[in-house]
Write a protein that holds these residues in place. Structure first.
Motif, PDB file in Angstrom:
ATOM      1  N   LYS C  47       0.832  -1.206   0.000  1.00 11.69           N
ATOM      2  CA  LYS C  47       0.000   0.000   0.000  1.00 11.69           C
ATOM      3  C   LYS C  47       0.873   1.265   0.000  1.00 11.69           C
ATOM      4  O   LYS C  47       0.498   2.277  -0.585  1.00 11.69           O
ATOM      5  CB  LYS C  47      -0.956  -0.026   1.185  1.00 11.69           C
ATOM      6  CG  LYS C  47      -2.007  -1.134   1.033  1.00 11.69           C
ATOM      7  CD  LYS C  47      -3.169  -1.023   1.982  1.00 11.69           C
ATOM      8  CE  LYS C  47      -4.256  -2.020   1.574  1.00 11.69           C
ATOM      9  NZ  LYS C  47      -5.360  -2.099   2.540  1.00 11.69           N
ATOM     10  N   ASP C  53      -5.774   2.524  -1.554  1.00  8.62           N
ATOM     11  CA  ASP C  53      -7.037   2.082  -2.158  1.00  8.62           C
ATOM     12  C   ASP C  53      -6.829   0.872  -3.065  1.00  8.62           C
ATOM     13  O   ASP C  53      -7.281   0.846  -4.212  1.00  8.62           O
ATOM     14  CB  ASP C  53      -7.688   3.243  -2.932  1.00  8.62           C
ATOM     15  CG  ASP C  53      -6.714   3.883  -3.918  1.00  8.62           C
ATOM     16  OD1 ASP C  53      -5.484   3.619  -3.816  1.00  8.62           O
ATOM     17  OD2 ASP C  53      -7.179   4.638  -4.782  1.00  8.62           O
ATOM     18  N   ILE C  54      -6.121  -0.104  -2.564  1.00  7.77           N
ATOM     19  CA  ILE C  54      -5.911  -1.353  -3.308  1.00  7.77           C
ATOM     20  C   ILE C  54      -6.214  -2.528  -2.390  1.00  7.77           C
ATOM     21  O   ILE C  54      -6.323  -2.373  -1.174  1.00  7.77           O
ATOM     22  CB  ILE C  54      -4.460  -1.484  -3.837  1.00  7.77           C
ATOM     23  CG1 ILE C  54      -3.464  -1.556  -2.652  1.00  7.77           C
ATOM     24  CG2 ILE C  54      -4.110  -0.319  -4.756  1.00  7.77           C
ATOM     25  CD1 ILE C  54      -2.066  -1.979  -3.052  1.00  7.77           C
ATOM     26  N   GLU C  55      -6.384  -3.697  -2.988  1.00  6.35           N
ATOM     27  CA  GLU C  55      -6.503  -4.941  -2.223  1.00  6.35           C
ATOM     28  C   GLU C  55      -5.352  -5.844  -2.628  1.00  6.35           C
ATOM     29  O   GLU C  55      -4.999  -5.917  -3.808  1.00  6.35           O
ATOM     30  CB  GLU C  55      -7.839  -5.635  -2.514  1.00  6.35           C
ATOM     31  CG  GLU C  55      -9.074  -4.823  -2.133  1.00  6.35           C
ATOM     32  CD  GLU C  55      -9.275  -4.704  -0.617  1.00  6.35           C
ATOM     33  OE1 GLU C  55      -8.742  -5.567   0.119  1.00  6.35           O
ATOM     34  OE2 GLU C  55      -9.952  -3.754  -0.193  1.00  6.35           O
ATOM     35  N   LYS C 191      -1.466   1.329 -11.798  1.00  7.62           N
ATOM     36  CA  LYS C 191      -2.642   2.025 -11.287  1.00  7.62           C
ATOM     37  C   LYS C 191      -3.030   3.239 -12.134  1.00  7.62           C
ATOM     38  O   LYS C 191      -4.156   3.325 -12.638  1.00  7.62           O
ATOM     39  CB  LYS C 191      -2.327   2.486  -9.867  1.00  7.62           C
ATOM     40  CG  LYS C 191      -3.514   3.004  -9.115  1.00  7.62           C
ATOM     41  CD  LYS C 191      -3.035   3.569  -7.778  1.00  7.62           C
ATOM     42  CE  LYS C 191      -4.186   3.672  -6.797  1.00  7.62           C
ATOM     43  NZ  LYS C 191      -3.733   4.170  -5.493  1.00  7.62           N
ATOM     44  N   ASP C 196      -6.528  -2.868 -13.920  1.00 10.67           N
ATOM     45  CA  ASP C 196      -7.500  -3.260 -12.896  1.00 10.67           C
ATOM     46  C   ASP C 196      -6.950  -4.314 -11.949  1.00 10.67           C
ATOM     47  O   ASP C 196      -7.198  -4.283 -10.749  1.00 10.67           O
ATOM     48  CB  ASP C 196      -8.776  -3.796 -13.564  1.00 10.67           C
ATOM     49  CG  ASP C 196      -9.504  -2.717 -14.339  1.00 10.67           C
ATOM     50  OD1 ASP C 196     -10.064  -1.817 -13.695  1.00 10.67           O
ATOM     51  OD2 ASP C 196      -9.492  -2.745 -15.581  1.00 10.67           O
ATOM     52  N   PHE C 215      -5.390  -5.709  -6.598  1.00 10.61           N
ATOM     53  CA  PHE C 215      -6.601  -5.182  -7.227  1.00 10.61           C
ATOM     54  C   PHE C 215      -6.617  -3.654  -7.107  1.00 10.61           C
ATOM     55  O   PHE C 215      -6.784  -3.113  -6.015  1.00 10.61           O
ATOM     56  CB  PHE C 215      -7.849  -5.752  -6.556  1.00 10.61           C
ATOM     57  CG  PHE C 215      -8.034  -7.214  -6.812  1.00 10.61           C
ATOM     58  CD1 PHE C 215      -8.690  -7.653  -7.953  1.00 10.61           C
ATOM     59  CD2 PHE C 215      -7.538  -8.161  -5.925  1.00 10.61           C
ATOM     60  CE1 PHE C 215      -8.847  -9.015  -8.204  1.00 10.61           C
ATOM     61  CE2 PHE C 215      -7.692  -9.515  -6.167  1.00 10.61           C
ATOM     62  CZ  PHE C 215      -8.343  -9.948  -7.299  1.00 10.61           C
ATOM     63  N   ASN C 217      -8.800  -2.146  -8.992  1.00 12.90           N
ATOM     64  CA  ASN C 217     -10.253  -2.117  -9.036  1.00 12.90           C
ATOM     65  C   ASN C 217     -10.731  -2.961  -7.853  1.00 12.90           C
ATOM     66  O   ASN C 217     -10.853  -4.186  -7.940  1.00 12.90           O
ATOM     67  CB  ASN C 217     -10.729  -2.723 -10.362  1.00 12.90           C
ATOM     68  CG  ASN C 217     -12.214  -2.564 -10.539  1.00 12.90           C
ATOM     69  OD1 ASN C 217     -12.966  -2.583  -9.569  1.00 12.90           O
ATOM     70  ND2 ASN C 217     -12.632  -2.422 -11.786  1.00 12.90           N
ATOM     71  N   GLN C 218     -10.985  -2.287  -6.745  1.00 14.58           N
ATOM     72  CA  GLN C 218     -11.220  -3.020  -5.490  1.00 14.58           C
ATOM     73  C   GLN C 218     -12.488  -3.868  -5.496  1.00 14.58           C
ATOM     74  O   GLN C 218     -12.572  -4.868  -4.786  1.00 14.58           O
ATOM     75  CB  GLN C 218     -11.253  -2.030  -4.313  1.00 14.58           C
ATOM     76  CG  GLN C 218      -9.872  -1.428  -4.033  1.00 14.58           C
ATOM     77  CD  GLN C 218      -9.917  -0.382  -2.936  1.00 14.58           C
ATOM     78  OE1 GLN C 218     -10.206   0.768  -3.213  1.00 14.58           O
ATOM     79  NE2 GLN C 218      -9.645  -0.781  -1.716  1.00 14.58           N
ATOM     80  N   LYS C 219     -13.466  -3.465  -6.315  1.00  8.15           N
ATOM     81  CA  LYS C 219     -14.703  -4.254  -6.381  1.00  8.15           C
ATOM     82  C   LYS C 219     -14.434  -5.696  -6.801  1.00  8.15           C
ATOM     83  O   LYS C 219     -15.110  -6.614  -6.383  1.00  8.15           O
ATOM     84  CB  LYS C 219     -15.660  -3.629  -7.401  1.00  8.15           C
ATOM     85  CG  LYS C 219     -16.445  -2.438  -6.872  1.00  8.15           C
ATOM     86  CD  LYS C 219     -17.388  -1.918  -7.947  1.00  8.15           C
ATOM     87  CE  LYS C 219     -17.766  -0.474  -7.667  1.00  8.15           C
ATOM     88  NZ  LYS C 219     -18.350   0.178  -8.850  1.00  8.15           N
ATOM     89  N   ALA C 221     -12.133  -7.526  -5.968  1.00  2.82           N
ATOM     90  CA  ALA C 221     -11.500  -8.306  -4.903  1.00  2.82           C
ATOM     91  C   ALA C 221     -12.499  -8.921  -3.937  1.00  2.82           C
ATOM     92  O   ALA C 221     -12.143  -9.742  -3.089  1.00  2.82           O
ATOM     93  CB  ALA C 221     -10.534  -7.416  -4.126  1.00  2.82           C
ATOM     94  N   LYS C 222     -13.740  -8.524  -4.093  1.00  5.20           N
ATOM     95  CA  LYS C 222     -14.776  -8.874  -3.128  1.00  5.20           C
ATOM     96  C   LYS C 222     -14.745 -10.352  -2.679  1.00  5.20           C
ATOM     97  O   LYS C 222     -14.796 -10.644  -1.488  1.00  5.20           O
ATOM     98  CB  LYS C 222     -16.153  -8.565  -3.735  1.00  5.20           C
ATOM     99  CG  LYS C 222     -17.305  -8.644  -2.788  1.00  5.20           C
ATOM    100  CD  LYS C 222     -18.559  -8.032  -3.411  1.00  5.20           C
ATOM    101  CE  LYS C 222     -19.078  -8.807  -4.587  1.00  5.20           C
ATOM    102  NZ  LYS C 222     -19.906  -9.983  -4.218  1.00  5.20           N
TER     103      LYS C 222
END
Lengths: 342, 342, 342, 342
Positions: C47, C53-55, C191, C196, C215, C217-219, C221-222
């Protein structure tokens, strides 16, 4: 003429009205894969019955209706909770696991029906990365044991599912028999009760082939066209499935067929009850009769009438009535049973 | 009456003889899932045609016939070599990859036909654990471009495949059109040429639905029943597929239908050739005509006649003749094309 | 001491600093599966480098990083567009197809890099149920050919992908070599450029094993935790992956290692260029040198130095430099090549 | 120093001898993917232990060892019979279903062990195309409940499996603990007892990572290399797995580690038995202690010692001993338990 048996409602043929509809649809060229007026009309019939806020798709068979429907609601790491006797669990040769990647979590039952309490027992490990994540509850209506969920029971399961971020799938291969058996509007036991995805059966109720996947939860339908094609279930001459469904809804044929089958099952059960050597094992709420018969009589009975032995150990058998079962068929059969079990 | 178009041979309906056979089979109860005399008879017809040393299974659709057939010959780490234009590569929404796990190795072609030399280029990395292991060559006969492999070409591919420990699958969705186009015994271009698995098409040749998977290599058929059920392709009222196939073979209907369709395609091509603005792009050897038409005329043509644009960039279109195409249909169509391309 | 070869950067061992970090982490008990402070720290390092803002998730190997990352962005009916030479296409034994169900759409290239124009050619049939739906573009940075995408090229691909409702995956097994080769901040080519999902390589840059899936695109990573476990990539003693990554970022070791490897590849190329019988075939932008050598010399070279022949037909070979390659190694090797190609 | 807990044997670190072996293997370049002398030596060690007529492969983790091993013995329409508590059934997030396509048929047990009689109950519908075909029995040794199958019990299961055309898989994540617990030669409870495929655990017995798949039935190993790579389990720097296994077998370290862990579990159980509020629930035959503790004490215990609650409803917990558990750890823990359960 082939003898009408009590083996299964899919041993029957095509209802004459449905065959006529196929013939009528055999008229020149129409665009393949469902972009035709027959399909448009059939979908309109479904919407008349179940409301405009649904999505409707046709597939070849019942296993596919279940599996592809469940696929829309799951990721591969999910699990599907169902009765141990569910068609998806014991009669689909692992198609659900193969196509969805999901694990099935089967619940042992006495009558094919599962309860919220039993379901809740399987909803654990949610959020734990080691565990499959329960995402779908699948119930069969009428069940594989010929029994019925009440509206209230379905609502309770649907509520529990939704409260736990799950979806409710209903295997309605014999949904018509359930509607008739409960004497309710179909919406009461599906849409209004909270069902998200319904496999609506055609084949067992007088069609040649063809089942519908109904999405009450329309979001789940978003990619169904691709899932259907990748699932090898997109009929090119789709009009001949659609025309059958349209005929099934004309003159309430779907209800009439089911009403007759249920009535015949009831009659069969009543007559069988008079035979002391045979014991009915399940409540007869739809078109199935389950009975324990003397073990040694089974091969003798099967010589003349083909049917399935449900449980070899207990010598429990299943007899099904169809849209075309006649009272005479029952009389002949019961008479034969009486002789054989002596 | 719906207008007969040239969109596809699956826009046509059911041949009257086949519909009659369905009606005749709608006679009382028979055991479901293929344990019936109609299925027995249909299989016997296939054996009469192709020899007793084959295995025959029916499925709902053509995609399934290809995918399930290929599944019997592959493990998930295998690869399937085919033409870039192959139905399995571009028209099955990834069903082969999803169901078999295999990678497809597509070969660019001018006419839909692949050669031993091209195939050999993809047979590498054998034994290397990092690489998919090529195991099946799949060719389409007639091809998606309306062309035909000669017997010699098929033999060469089969020999190469077998020498390299691979199997030959033939997508015969239009096998009848190929038999007619080459004027050969079907055995010459399948069994005797070394084909291991054949998808034998019914739907595009006048059936309502239904395809056959034929195993010349009988070992591959060993588990097909389970693969078919898990692949969601086991019809419960199987007799209605079987009866159609039996009718297709009666009076050589399969040959007559294909002969007519091929003849009509030939006629269409000949008439189209007279239009200077339109250029035929592929040899017309079966029932397809490929042509480049002026781009701006396409929407005008499609207003009256639905058909598929094969290549947006080159404005190449595909027109197919069917068992029910009439000379008058062609005259009307060609006349309309003439007007629209001016 | 085993001879240092030019076969691959994964023929090298563990960088001493990383081995020390493993030793230091071998200290009593910690919770398994990543709930430990070593993993917390390693994620914090990522990070620091790439933003909060990453996973970040760790997996065992590079194939898994690619396949599991792509799985988060696809449904089984999707397609992945990549270079024909992409690791996911030729070196993962069909793992992407098997685990995601997707078809790969490979693009032939001269240098391992694909362009927007080429990608656009594969983005067709969107919305057509017969076609796989292109959803991911996957590029490798540095490419399998040792070349680099510029920031501008990546941005163009990312923009195109996003405009077409697709995601951009970057196979960064050698991302450090790319960062060094382009002399940019890693954020510029990942990034900020619109990537993504990034497979961040550790093994080829001095780690024992372990790769990260990042990720942006954090979505997406859910559900990765479940996909990772179901994908058999959840390490129980996770701390030993995490500690390696932490060491990789300490003192910019990841940059130092890559800088050295790139420099050694450059040196090797420069010396090889002096040999008239050998022809460098790709621009040397990272740590790979591709060259055509006289065919008959290959077995002689391989007797002493193991390396991979990239193209048997053209006798093109690949030589890779590693974090531990020494100038002396290059001198010895080049001297040997000179002798053998005479 | 991190506190040693009783959460799991994989919360421990690396045994010093094994770490030393990793360091020693970090010596220059070797060929990747297992073509190295470290791997050769490790395989030789396995053969010394288990005979030359076996096949040995290394993978990253235990889930993969199980899933990939089972894949070699199954087709997608098969089923795997196992205990309900089996790791493959409850702790692998559906990886077996996803990768093999098979259905799992779980058997409820009291102690994690299944019997021939229970297995036989699930072997039905063989040859029936609607049913998955049972093909593998999978047992865990030591079981997930810390119990052991006797040699005789394993033989009985193996005999039954083979008589019914099935294979026997053994999940030996803790096989060393079983060998020690039964005080037998490992061959007695694996090869000689009729096991076909063994997952031989390394991680839980002192390794950093790495498990072995052992094929006693060598035919099943034929395609394992491809299955491993497609299963994303081929380590590039394989030598570091191999060197660990070699160290594990040197000086009987694998036995010493397991002996110590089992002894510590025994000691823990004996001391726990003295606490009247806690009830041991399973026989302590390996390195696990299962116990019911007062519900309200669990959070208090977990504040200081992390461990897993096995059954929320009965407040049964699991405590595991490791190769590095010290008597002092046990004394401190038991003392703390005594205080907390008051």
């Amino acid at each position: 003429m082939n003898t009408r048996s009590f083996a299964s409602d899919n041993n029957a043929g095509i209802h004459p009205d449905i065959l006529k509809a196929i013939e009528a649809a055999n008229n020149g060229h129409v665009i393949a894969y469902g972009d035709d007026t027959y399909t448009e009309k059939a979908i309109a019939e479904f919407k008349k019955l179940l409301g405009n806020d649904i999505e409707v798709f046709f597939v070849f068979g019942g296993t596919a209706a279940n599996v592809l429907g469940i696929k829309t609601a799951t990721e591969s790491f999910n699990a599907v909770i169902c009765a141990e006797t569910a068609h998806i669990n014991v009669d689909e040769c692992g198609a659900p696991e193969k196509f969805t990647g999901c694990k099935l979590l089967p619940i042992p039952t006495m009558n094919g029906k599962i309860t919220v309490e039993q379901i809740a027992h399987h909803v654990h490990g949610i959020g734990d990365q080691h565990h499959v994540q329960a995402k779908v509850v699948s119930i069969t209506q009428a069940t594989e044991m010929g029994t019925l969920y009440t509206t209230k029971e379905i609502k309770a399961i649907a509520d529990y599912a939704h409260q736990n971020n799950m979806f409710l799938h209903m295997d309605g291969a014999r949904i018509a028999n359930a509607v008739v058996g409960l004497d309710v509007d179909i919406k009461e036991i599906t849409k209004n009760a909270g069902v998200d995805i319904l496999s609506f059966g055609g084949t067992k109720n007088g069609m040649m082939f063809g089942e519908a996947v109904i999405f009450f939860n329309q979001k789940l339908a978003k990619d169904f066209r691709f899932i259907r094609k990748q699932g090898m279930q997109l009929a090119s001459k789709m009009r001949f499935v659609s025309a059958q469904f349209a005929a099934l809804f004309a003159n309430d044929l779907w209800i009439q067929n089911a009403k007759h089958a249920n009535k015949m099952a009831c009659l069969l059960a009543n007559k069988i009850k008079e035979i002391p050597q045979v014991k009915i094992t399940q409540e007869v709420q739809a078109n199935a009769v389950f009975a324990i018969v003397p073990k040694q009589s089974i091969p003798k009975l099967q010589e003349k009438y083909f049917f399935y032995v449900w449980n070899e150990e207990t010598s429990e058998v299943r007899w099904m009535a169809s849209f075309d079962t006649q009272e005479e068929d029952i009389e002949n059969f019961v008479k034969f049973v009486k002789e054989m079990v002596k």
